[in-house]
Scaffold this active site. Structure first.
Site, mmCIF file in Angstrom:
data_model
loop_
_atom_site.group_PDB
_atom_site.id
_atom_site.type_symbol
_atom_site.label_atom_id
_atom_site.label_comp_id
_atom_site.label_asym_id
_atom_site.label_seq_id
_atom_site.Cartn_x
_atom_site.Cartn_y
_atom_site.Cartn_z
ATOM 1 N N SER A 1 -9.064 -0.460 -0.630
ATOM 2 C CA SER A 1 -9.040 -0.968 0.749
ATOM 3 C C SER A 1 -10.145 -0.338 1.579
ATOM 4 O O SER A 1 -10.742 -0.989 2.455
ATOM 5 C CB SER A 1 -7.677 -0.691 1.392
ATOM 6 O OG SER A 1 -6.664 -1.473 0.792
ATOM 7 N N GLU A 2 -10.441 0.923 1.304
ATOM 8 C CA GLU A 2 -11.511 1.605 2.042
ATOM 9 C C GLU A 2 -12.875 0.979 1.751
ATOM 10 O O GLU A 2 -13.712 0.827 2.663
ATOM 11 C CB GLU A 2 -11.520 3.098 1.687
ATOM 12 C CG GLU A 2 -10.320 3.879 2.203
ATOM 13 C CD GLU A 2 -9.036 3.617 1.426
ATOM 14 O OE1 GLU A 2 -7.955 3.914 1.962
ATOM 15 O OE2 GLU A 2 -9.106 3.099 0.284
ATOM 16 N N ASN B 1 -15.729 9.039 -14.199
ATOM 17 C CA ASN B 1 -16.281 9.741 -13.042
ATOM 18 C C ASN B 1 -17.002 8.829 -12.061
ATOM 19 O O ASN B 1 -17.612 9.314 -11.105
ATOM 20 C CB ASN B 1 -17.239 10.845 -13.514
ATOM 21 C CG ASN B 1 -16.525 11.941 -14.271
ATOM 22 O OD1 ASN B 1 -15.481 12.431 -13.833
ATOM 23 N ND2 ASN B 1 -17.059 12.320 -15.424
ATOM 24 N N GLU C 1 -10.416 -3.386 -8.267
ATOM 25 C CA GLU C 1 -11.567 -4.214 -7.857
ATOM 26 C C GLU C 1 -12.030 -3.891 -6.435
ATOM 27 O O GLU C 1 -12.368 -4.767 -5.653
ATOM 28 C CB GLU C 1 -11.250 -5.701 -8.020
ATOM 29 C CG GLU C 1 -11.061 -6.094 -9.480
ATOM 30 C CD GLU C 1 -11.046 -7.583 -9.709
ATOM 31 O OE1 GLU C 1 -11.835 -8.292 -9.052
ATOM 32 O OE2 GLU C 1 -10.246 -8.034 -10.533
ATOM 33 N N ILE D 1 15.330 -4.087 3.116
ATOM 34 C CA ILE D 1 16.338 -5.113 3.395
ATOM 35 C C ILE D 1 17.429 -5.114 2.329
ATOM 36 O O ILE D 1 18.613 -5.280 2.622
ATOM 37 C CB ILE D 1 15.664 -6.496 3.518
ATOM 38 C CG1 ILE D 1 14.834 -6.557 4.798
ATOM 39 C CG2 ILE D 1 16.694 -7.622 3.478
ATOM 40 C CD1 ILE D 1 13.912 -7.758 4.901
ATOM 41 N N ILE E 1 -9.631 -0.242 -17.838
ATOM 42 C CA ILE E 1 -10.096 -1.580 -18.176
ATOM 43 C C ILE E 1 -8.922 -2.465 -18.583
ATOM 44 O O ILE E 1 -8.189 -2.151 -19.526
ATOM 45 C CB ILE E 1 -11.130 -1.541 -19.316
ATOM 46 C CG1 ILE E 1 -12.279 -0.585 -18.958
ATOM 47 C CG2 ILE E 1 -11.641 -2.949 -19.621
ATOM 48 C CD1 ILE E 1 -12.998 -0.912 -17.677
ATOM 49 N N THR E 2 -8.737 -3.563 -17.868
ATOM 50 C CA THR E 2 -7.710 -4.526 -18.231
ATOM 51 C C THR E 2 -8.070 -5.150 -19.574
ATOM 52 O O THR E 2 -9.167 -5.665 -19.737
ATOM 53 C CB THR E 2 -7.582 -5.613 -17.147
ATOM 54 O OG1 THR E 2 -7.357 -4.983 -15.879
ATOM 55 C CG2 THR E 2 -6.431 -6.551 -17.450
ATOM 56 N N GLY F 1 -15.925 5.473 -10.111
ATOM 57 C CA GLY F 1 -15.090 4.340 -9.729
ATOM 58 C C GLY F 1 -15.875 3.449 -8.793
ATOM 59 O O GLY F 1 -16.625 2.572 -9.199
ATOM 60 N N SER F 2 -15.757 3.721 -7.495
ATOM 61 C CA SER F 2 -16.538 2.960 -6.514
ATOM 62 C C SER F 2 -18.030 3.279 -6.614
ATOM 63 O O SER F 2 -18.877 2.465 -6.236
ATOM 64 C CB SER F 2 -16.039 3.272 -5.101
ATOM 65 O OG SER F 2 -14.674 2.920 -4.969
#
Length: 371
Positions: free
Chosen positions: A356-357, A119, A353, A327, A147-148, A121-122
């Site tokens: 963009s916002e 719950n 990480e 292409i 989590i990586t 993130g940012s």
């Protein structure tokens, strides 16, 4: 030399297997052990701790060159180097560095870094993973997600709340080794792209950790995390650059091989102009990353520059991969050709990480702060 070494390694160890790893979502730990022997798991770690002792320019080369072949392997290398290993390197005591860095830098151990929660993130300031003191130990309870290396990581740097929610000085960073009672892995995510890079939950249930495992001081965790993310943005920017370059290279080759109406499609303005835009975007990303890397090497504030580099590079990765699929036409949509994977992998760069916002928020705030 680094670039050529990585190119050779990728041709031998990654390219022949990457689609199998992608299909099965296998995290190829053995490949990371091999990269550890080449010094790629401790790029920024000084020699005395078993690392390569390089700077950020070399680090960008490592991540981007790997990502040109397989973004998911590049992502795991970036997370291991800049987050877990980088946090201990930047904020650990001498004793802590000697304890954990040699194993991380040589690839003997895989590192994880836990900030994100289901719950939050940012909005990391309101995390719910809590650590409470108990004698010479702290007891951690909570769950981290996205989590990586959440399952396979041998050691994790974990951000916890030790004060009030929303207090920027109410968080503390702990190093928790796998095998510590109460520390376990949870759900592994089934992802659109970056499928060979393991993403999973980390669960803490009355997990007792010694006070010797605190990085820095109690209450410094959030401030530390923000500084680590400054370097992490350069990592993801390099990752996006590699994906974009890989997609661009594939598109250029294909445009010269594919013929329609008795000529190479590269000679059609609709294709050549598209490639011109792609080349320009990639070069702009590379220059922004170089600026951020140079400032980082000098120990200067890179808050704005790393955010700019990540924003532009990650959005470029999505745009260039999208154009590469166009292409290739119908062949771009099938797994026999490389660009569909670049297309799937690229999107993570605009989210992980810091979205963009969030990067735009950082750029605008630092812009007005500097005026």
């Amino acid at each position: 030399m680094i670039s050529e070494m990585i190119k050779d390694f990728c041709e031998r160890e990654i390219a022949p297997n990457m689609m199998d790893w992608d299909e099965t979502q296998k995290f190829p730990v053995e490949v990371f052990r091999k990269m550890g022997k080449l010094g790629l798991m401790g790029v920024l770690v000084p020699d005395e701790y078993g690392g390569s002792g390089f700077g950020y320019h070399e680090y960008v080369t490592v991540v981007s060159e790997i990502a040109k072949v397989d973004g998911s392997i590049g992502l795991s290398v970036a997370a291991h180097n800049s987050l877990c290993t980088g946090h201990i390197l930047q904020f650990g005591s001498e004793e802590q560095k000697k304890r954990w860095l040699p194993k991380l830098a040589t690839g003997q151990w895989i590192g994880a870094w836990g900030l994100t929660e289901p719950n939050t993130g940012s909005d990391a300031g309101n995390m719910m993973t809590v650590a409470k003191p108990d004698g010479d130990h702290w007891v951690i309870n909570g769950t981290k997600n996205f989590i990586t290396h959440g399952l396979s990581g041998d050691v994790a740097v974990v951000m916890t709340r030790t004060g009030d929610p929303g207090d920027s000085h109410g968080m503390t960073a702990f190093v928790v080794e796998r095998g510590t009672p109460g520390f376990s892995g949870g759900k592994k995510e089934n992802k659109l792209g970056m499928r060979a890079s393991e993403t999973a939950e980390m669960i803490f249930e009355d997990c007792r950790v010694s006070k010797e495992n605190i990085l820095g001081e109690v209450g410094e965790g959030f401030v530390q995390a923000l500084k680590i993310l400054d370097g992490g943005r350069i990592s993801i920017a390099a990752l996006g650059l590699g994906i974009a370059q890989g997609a661009l290279d594939a598109a250029i080759v294909y445009a010269q091989e594919r013929k329609q109406f008795n000529q190479e499609i590269a000679k059609f303005q609709g294709i050549s102009f598209k490639i011109a835009d792609m080349v320009t975007q990639v070069k702009a990303s590379r220059l922004l990353i170089k600026e951020a890397a140079e400032l980082k090497n000098q120990g200067k504030n890179v808050n704005q520059e790393s955010a700019m580099a990540k924003l532009h590079s990650s959005e470029t990765a999505v745009s260039v991969a999208n154009d590469a699929v166009q292409i290739f036409g119908g062949y771009g949509y099938v797994k026999d050709y490389p660009v569909e994977k670049f297309y799937r992998d690229a999107k993570l760069c605009t989210i992980g990480e810091g979205t963009s916002e969030i990067q735009k928020l950082v750029i605008s705030r630092t812009l007005f702060d500097r005026l």
